[in-house]
Design an enzyme around this catalytic site. Structure first.
Site, PDB file in Angstrom:
ATOM      1  N   THR A  28      -7.756   4.401   5.261  1.00 63.65           N
ATOM      2  CA  THR A  28      -8.956   4.514   6.095  1.00 63.65           C
ATOM      3  C   THR A  28      -9.890   3.331   5.879  1.00 63.65           C
ATOM      4  O   THR A  28     -10.733   3.055   6.726  1.00 63.65           O
ATOM      5  CB  THR A  28      -9.709   5.820   5.769  1.00 63.65           C
ATOM      6  OG1 THR A  28      -9.734   5.970   4.349  1.00 63.65           O
ATOM      7  CG2 THR A  28      -9.019   7.020   6.400  1.00 63.65           C
ATOM      8  N   ASP A  29      -9.739   2.625   4.755  1.00 64.20           N
ATOM      9  CA  ASP A  29     -10.757   1.590   4.450  1.00 64.20           C
ATOM     10  C   ASP A  29     -10.747   0.452   5.468  1.00 64.20           C
ATOM     11  O   ASP A  29     -11.790   0.063   5.986  1.00 64.20           O
ATOM     12  CB  ASP A  29     -10.671   1.097   2.990  1.00 64.20           C
ATOM     13  CG  ASP A  29      -9.384   0.422   2.576  1.00 64.20           C
ATOM     14  OD1 ASP A  29      -8.400   0.429   3.353  1.00 64.20           O
ATOM     15  OD2 ASP A  29      -9.354  -0.131   1.443  1.00 64.20           O
ATOM     16  N   ALA A  31       1.504   0.637 -10.236  1.00 60.49           N
ATOM     17  CA  ALA A  31       1.459   2.100 -10.181  1.00 60.49           C
ATOM     18  C   ALA A  31       0.508   2.582  -9.102  1.00 60.49           C
ATOM     19  O   ALA A  31       0.270   3.779  -8.971  1.00 60.49           O
ATOM     20  CB  ALA A  31       1.042   2.652 -11.535  1.00 60.49           C
ATOM     21  N   SER A  70      -4.931  -5.051  -9.732  1.00 58.50           N
ATOM     22  CA  SER A  70      -5.448  -6.310  -9.175  1.00 58.50           C
ATOM     23  C   SER A  70      -6.956  -6.252  -8.986  1.00 58.50           C
ATOM     24  O   SER A  70      -7.661  -7.210  -9.313  1.00 58.50           O
ATOM     25  CB  SER A  70      -4.731  -6.671  -7.876  1.00 58.50           C
ATOM     26  OG  SER A  70      -4.799  -5.622  -6.949  1.00 58.50           O
ATOM     27  N   GLU A 104      -8.264 -11.306  -2.709  1.00 58.52           N
ATOM     28  CA  GLU A 104      -7.041 -10.547  -2.451  1.00 58.52           C
ATOM     29  C   GLU A 104      -6.462 -10.900  -1.069  1.00 58.52           C
ATOM     30  O   GLU A 104      -5.268 -11.130  -0.920  1.00 58.52           O
ATOM     31  CB  GLU A 104      -7.396  -9.057  -2.515  1.00 58.52           C
ATOM     32  CG  GLU A 104      -6.250  -8.126  -2.332  1.00 58.52           C
ATOM     33  CD  GLU A 104      -5.751  -7.542  -3.645  1.00 58.52           C
ATOM     34  OE1 GLU A 104      -6.511  -7.460  -4.615  1.00 58.52           O
ATOM     35  OE2 GLU A 104      -4.564  -7.180  -3.672  1.00 58.52           O
ATOM     36  N   ASP A 132     -10.610  -0.639  -3.231  1.00 61.15           N
ATOM     37  CA  ASP A 132     -10.281  -0.789  -4.648  1.00 61.15           C
ATOM     38  C   ASP A 132     -11.377  -1.556  -5.387  1.00 61.15           C
ATOM     39  O   ASP A 132     -11.772  -1.198  -6.495  1.00 61.15           O
ATOM     40  CB  ASP A 132      -8.940  -1.518  -4.816  1.00 61.15           C
ATOM     41  CG  ASP A 132      -7.834  -0.858  -4.014  1.00 61.15           C
ATOM     42  OD1 ASP A 132      -8.001   0.319  -3.645  1.00 61.15           O
ATOM     43  OD2 ASP A 132      -6.819  -1.518  -3.746  1.00 61.15           O
TER      44      ASP A 132
HETATM   45  C1  GLA Z   1      -4.225  -0.319  -1.179  1.00 60.81           C
HETATM   46  C2  GLA Z   1      -5.286  -1.274  -0.653  1.00 60.81           C
HETATM   47  C3  GLA Z   1      -6.576  -0.521  -0.287  1.00 60.81           C
HETATM   48  C4  GLA Z   1      -6.277   0.666   0.623  1.00 60.81           C
HETATM   49  C5  GLA Z   1      -5.118   1.494   0.049  1.00 60.81           C
HETATM   50  C6  GLA Z   1      -4.702   2.586   0.981  1.00 60.81           C
HETATM   51  O1  GLA Z   1      -4.641   0.217  -2.401  1.00 60.81           O
HETATM   52  O2  GLA Z   1      -5.593  -2.241  -1.625  1.00 60.81           O
HETATM   53  O3  GLA Z   1      -7.472  -1.416   0.329  1.00 60.81           O
HETATM   54  O4  GLA Z   1      -5.999   0.247   1.931  1.00 60.81           O
HETATM   55  O5  GLA Z   1      -3.988   0.710  -0.251  1.00 60.81           O
HETATM   56  O6  GLA Z   1      -5.697   3.536   1.102  1.00 60.81           O
END
Ligand code: GLA
Length: 384
Positions: A33-34, A125, A130, A162, A174
């Site tokens: 969703t981000d 995992a 990162s 990233e 993240d």
């Molecule tokens: C990875 C990406 C995040 C997000 C998730 C899925 O962790 O780094 O930005 O899109 O996948 O929710």
């Protein structure tokens, strides 16, 4: 002496300027969703990456880490070229942060540094090892270079590193989770406005634990499925005439079904329903507490498995086995195509659920998973 300071001492005789750290994260709910400008509810975990930093007399950035042999050296004057040339491997994270931070803070005073990075965040995992590197290095450079950026700006720096230096087209969840965590709380983030609210999880009060089940099935977001899902979401938004899928509600789904092909429709339906589930989870945590969120977690997993199609058999088995053995809720977490599942369990069921999952994997002839509990913890900070 911390592990990062010890590693720094192998690089230089100089006294460390300081040491900063940032955690990995688990996403409780709100997957993919981000980058659709929607909602997420991650929390920072206790496993952290640390960066110890010493000043140099020249303009070289020299970076060494516990997860690689040898140090990488780049003069600041050559940083732009090094980033464009690519091929930096793990060093793309810290160097990408330095590069992005310089752009984000033109008044900062970059100077040469020795940087030692150590981490106990499991790699691969789905726990955002990162983002932990990015958060630790961004926090360190922000202070040492006098950049004066706030936490949200530092999360943006991490995301730019990233996306542009590493080349993974991820969202900002993240980095925000890693910058902003608090003990026994999750970060409710609106990925359009970047406004956040801390939401009490109440796990400690209720004697609940989050068990991570790392399937050890590897995933790489710079390639393949992740980018493809992102493209499908963007195509869906375009076809529906909205800026981002965030702008659709469940009441728009009948129209989406008419307009979109079946696959795009199901991708869209996942995002629309997942955004709603995040809102419902926040409301449920506030009104009824953590024991009441199980069904939302399970529905989220089903949506990722059936509509977004980013689960793998090992993740489904982990979720099903955890639920069959008394977990309150369970779902895969992170980008998918491998990585980890989480299960919300009563503390005294932790061992039973973990061993049932281990047995189910053995019976299915899958590689034995790694299982461990995680604690919602504090975000990026200066440690020394
Ligand atoms: C990875 C990406 C995040 C997000 C998730 C899925 O962790 O780094 O930005 O899109 O996948 O929710």
């Amino acid at each position: 002496m911390s592990a990062a300071s010890e590693l720094l001492a192998t690089l230089t005789d100089r006294v460390a300027e300081g040491e900063w750290s940032a955690p990995g994260r688990v996403n409780l709910i709100g997957e993919h969703t981000d980058y659709n400008e929607g909602f997420v509810l991650p929390f920072a975990i206790a496993e952290r990456t640390a960066a110890a930093v010493a000043l140099r007399d020249d303009d070289v950035l020299r970076i060494s880490s516990s997860f690689s042999e040898g140090a990488v050296e780049v003069p600041l004057a050559a940083l732009d070229d090094a980033i464009s040339a690519g091929g930096l491997d793990w060093a793309a994270y810290p160097l990408g942060v330095a590069w992005a931070l310089r752009r984000a803070a033109p008044d900062a005073a970059p100077r040469g540094l020795d940087v030692a990075i150590t981490s106990n965040v499991p790699v691969g995992a789905g726990l955002s090892s990162s983002a932990a590197i990015e958060g630790a290095v961004a926090s360190a450079l922000n202070d040492v270079w006098g950049a004066g950026l706030d936490r949200v700006a530092l999360a943006r720096v991490g995301r730019i590193a990233e996306n542009e230096a590493v080349g993974a087209p991820t969202g900002i969840m993240d980095q925000m989770a890693s910058m902003l965590g608090r003990a026994d709380a999750a970060t409710f983030l609106d990925c359009r406005t970047l406004q956040t609210q801390e939401v009490d999880l109440g796990f400690a009060r209720e004697g609940l634990e989050i068990l991570v089940i790392d399937t050890l099935v590897s995933h790489a977001h710079s390639t393949g499925g992740y980018a493809e899902r992102r493209a499908a979401c963007e195509a869906g938004a375009r076809a529906m005439g909205v800026l981002a899928l965030r702008d659709l509600a469940e009441s728009d789904l009948p129209r989406a079904r008419e307009l979109l092909d079946d696959v795009t429709y199901r991708r869209v339906r996942h995002i629309v329903t997942e955004n709603q589930r995040v809102l419902d989870t926040v409301a449920t945590l506030r009104d009824a507490g953590p024991r009441a969120i199980g069904e939302l977690l399970v529905a989220s997993h089903a949506s990722m498995r059936d509509d977004f199609e980013i689960s793998v058999p090992e993740l489904d088995l982990a979720v099903d086995t955890a639920l069959a053995n008394g977990a309150i809720g369970a779902r895969m977490t992170g980008g998918g195509f491998g990585g980890a599942a989480i299960a919300l369990v009563q503390g005294d069921r932790l061992e039973a659920v973990a061993s049932a999952v281990g047995e189910a994997f053995a019976a299915g002839r899958y590689r034995a998973p790694r299982t461990f509990p995680v604690l919602p913890s504090v975000g990026a900070r200066r440690d020394a």
